[in-house]
Design a protein around this motif. Structure first.
Motif, PDB file in Angstrom:
ATOM      1  N   ASP A 127       0.831  -1.200   0.000  1.00 56.26           N
ATOM      2  CA  ASP A 127       0.000   0.000   0.000  1.00 56.26           C
ATOM      3  C   ASP A 127       0.872   1.258   0.000  1.00 56.26           C
ATOM      4  O   ASP A 127       0.636   2.206  -0.764  1.00 56.26           O
ATOM      5  CB  ASP A 127      -0.969   0.008   1.186  1.00 56.26           C
ATOM      6  N   ARG A 128       1.933   1.264   0.806  1.00 56.22           N
ATOM      7  CA  ARG A 128       2.850   2.407   0.811  1.00 56.22           C
ATOM      8  C   ARG A 128       3.631   2.500  -0.502  1.00 56.22           C
ATOM      9  O   ARG A 128       3.918   3.594  -1.001  1.00 56.22           O
ATOM     10  CB  ARG A 128       3.811   2.297   1.991  1.00 56.22           C
ATOM     11  N   ALA A 129       3.958   1.313  -1.058  1.00 57.22           N
ATOM     12  CA  ALA A 129       4.722   1.290  -2.304  1.00 57.22           C
ATOM     13  C   ALA A 129       3.915   1.866  -3.462  1.00 57.22           C
ATOM     14  O   ALA A 129       4.444   2.639  -4.273  1.00 57.22           O
ATOM     15  CB  ALA A 129       5.157  -0.141  -2.627  1.00 57.22           C
ATOM     16  N   VAL A 130       2.646   1.501  -3.553  1.00 59.39           N
ATOM     17  CA  VAL A 130       1.844   1.986  -4.691  1.00 59.39           C
ATOM     18  C   VAL A 130       1.616   3.491  -4.589  1.00 59.39           C
ATOM     19  O   VAL A 130       1.659   4.211  -5.601  1.00 59.39           O
ATOM     20  CB  VAL A 130       0.515   1.205  -4.811  1.00 59.39           C
ATOM     21  N   ILE A 131       1.431   3.994  -3.375  1.00 66.11           N
ATOM     22  CA  ILE A 131       1.277   5.444  -3.213  1.00 66.11           C
ATOM     23  C   ILE A 131       2.593   6.150  -3.522  1.00 66.11           C
ATOM     24  O   ILE A 131       2.623   7.195  -4.172  1.00 66.11           O
ATOM     25  CB  ILE A 131       0.784   5.785  -1.792  1.00 66.11           C
ATOM     26  N   GLY A 132       3.709   5.568  -3.092  1.00 64.70           N
ATOM     27  CA  GLY A 132       5.008   6.141  -3.432  1.00 64.70           C
ATOM     28  C   GLY A 132       5.216   6.202  -4.934  1.00 64.70           C
ATOM     29  O   GLY A 132       5.697   7.209  -5.475  1.00 64.70           O
ATOM     30  N   ASP A 138       2.105  10.026   4.363  1.00 64.31           N
ATOM     31  CA  ASP A 138       2.273  11.392   4.859  1.00 64.31           C
ATOM     32  C   ASP A 138       2.551  12.357   3.711  1.00 64.31           C
ATOM     33  O   ASP A 138       1.997  13.464   3.676  1.00 64.31           O
ATOM     34  CB  ASP A 138       3.434  11.454   5.863  1.00 64.31           C
ATOM     35  N   HIS A 139       3.378  11.928   2.762  1.00 67.13           N
ATOM     36  CA  HIS A 139       3.694  12.788   1.616  1.00 67.13           C
ATOM     37  C   HIS A 139       2.456  13.008   0.738  1.00 67.13           C
ATOM     38  O   HIS A 139       2.256  14.103   0.209  1.00 67.13           O
ATOM     39  CB  HIS A 139       4.830  12.180   0.801  1.00 67.13           C
ATOM     40  N   ALA A 140       1.633  11.970   0.601  1.00 69.47           N
ATOM     41  CA  ALA A 140       0.395  12.110  -0.172  1.00 69.47           C
ATOM     42  C   ALA A 140      -0.536  13.125   0.477  1.00 69.47           C
ATOM     43  O   ALA A 140      -1.143  13.968  -0.198  1.00 69.47           O
ATOM     44  CB  ALA A 140      -0.292  10.752  -0.297  1.00 69.47           C
ATOM     45  N   LYS A 141      -0.635  13.061   1.802  1.00 74.99           N
ATOM     46  CA  LYS A 141      -1.490  14.009   2.529  1.00 74.99           C
ATOM     47  C   LYS A 141      -0.999  15.438   2.346  1.00 74.99           C
ATOM     48  O   LYS A 141      -1.800  16.360   2.127  1.00 74.99           O
ATOM     49  CB  LYS A 141      -1.520  13.643   4.013  1.00 74.99           C
ATOM     50  N   GLU A 142       0.323  15.618   2.396  1.00 77.33           N
ATOM     51  CA  GLU A 142       0.899  16.959   2.216  1.00 77.33           C
ATOM     52  C   GLU A 142       0.580  17.525   0.837  1.00 77.33           C
ATOM     53  O   GLU A 142       0.400  18.736   0.680  1.00 77.33           O
ATOM     54  CB  GLU A 142       2.418  16.894   2.405  1.00 77.33           C
ATOM     55  N   GLN A 143       0.506  16.653  -0.167  1.00 73.36           N
ATOM     56  CA  GLN A 143       0.260  17.097  -1.539  1.00 73.36           C
ATOM     57  C   GLN A 143      -1.228  17.125  -1.894  1.00 73.36           C
ATOM     58  O   GLN A 143      -1.590  17.460  -3.023  1.00 73.36           O
ATOM     59  CB  GLN A 143       1.010  16.191  -2.518  1.00 73.36           C
TER      60      GLN A 143
END
Length: 223
Positions: free
Chosen positions: A62-67, A84-89
């Motif tokens: 799940d983290r890999a696909v979002i990355g 966390d990076h997805a939330k920031e963006q």
């Protein structure tokens, strides 16, 4: 691959672990969705199938696909904190899991991504060692790996179209593979063409200028 006293060690991709199938391959499938979409998505729905459906949380898929959808490389340490990076963006996403899709490869992911009015759909298989196979692009069957420069061409299913496009490309590069699917006879067709080296922009622009070609996506090698 290296040999030590008769024992062979397989050298896998440079990546964030724990597994090339569950992380590196997943990142690459997501990167392919970014390239088909033409940018980092604003929203995405990710479906994990079969063994992925049962293990994607525990193995970090799940983290890999979002990355990958944030266009992080397979060895980018930010993958561990990709949520966390997805939330920031402001990137919104959701996960689904289907554990009994018997016709699909055990490690299959479907990504439906949007950016503004643009949409992309990718179905990919993570086949081990960071190797992937893309089996569907925007609802057309396909068969390519991202290991070569790739053209995805949507065009009218007209007589001579495959031969004409092949002739244009042959003036500049060698075609390694071609996969063609269509909605029906004389309807929309999709050609997925892997080539041996980078294509000049002037050739892509020429093909785009043809009235019977509706869309061209050019995807450089995903390393």
């Amino acid at each position: 691959m290296s040999e030590r006293s008769g024992v062979f060690d397989m050298i896998g991709p440079v990546m964030i672990g724990p597994s090339s199938s569950h992380t590196a391959g997943v990142v690459k499938i997501a990167q392919m969705a970014v390239r088909v979409l033409g940018g980092i998505p604003e929203q995405a729905e990710i479906t994990f199938y079969n063994s992925f459906a049962r293990t994607y949380e525990g193995h970090g898929s799940d983290r890999a696909v979002i990355g990958g959808l944030l266009n992080f490389a397979t060895d980018d340490k930010r993958i561990k904190n990709s949520f966390d990076h997805a939330k920031e963006q402001g990137f919104e996403y959701s996960f689904k899991s289907i554990g009994n899709a018997s016709t699909m490869h055990p490690n299959t992911i479907k990504i439906e991504a949007t950016k503004g009015e643009k949409k992309a759909l990718i179905i990919g298989e993570s086949r081990g060692g960071g190797v992937i196979k893309i089996t569907n692009v925007n609802s057309f069957d396909s068969n390519f790996s991202g290991a070569l420069d790739t053209l995805i061409i949507q065009a009218e299913d007209k007589e001579g179209s495959i031969a004409f496009i092949s002739s244009v490309l042959s003036q500049e590069c060698n075609i390694a593979t071609m996969f063609v699917s269509r909605k029906g006879k004389k309807q929309m067709a999709c050609q997925v063409i892997e080539i041996d080296h980078k294509l000049n922009q002037v050739t892509i622009d020429y093909l785009k200028s043809l009235s019977w070609i509706y869309d061209i996506i050019y995807i450089p090698i995903i390393s």
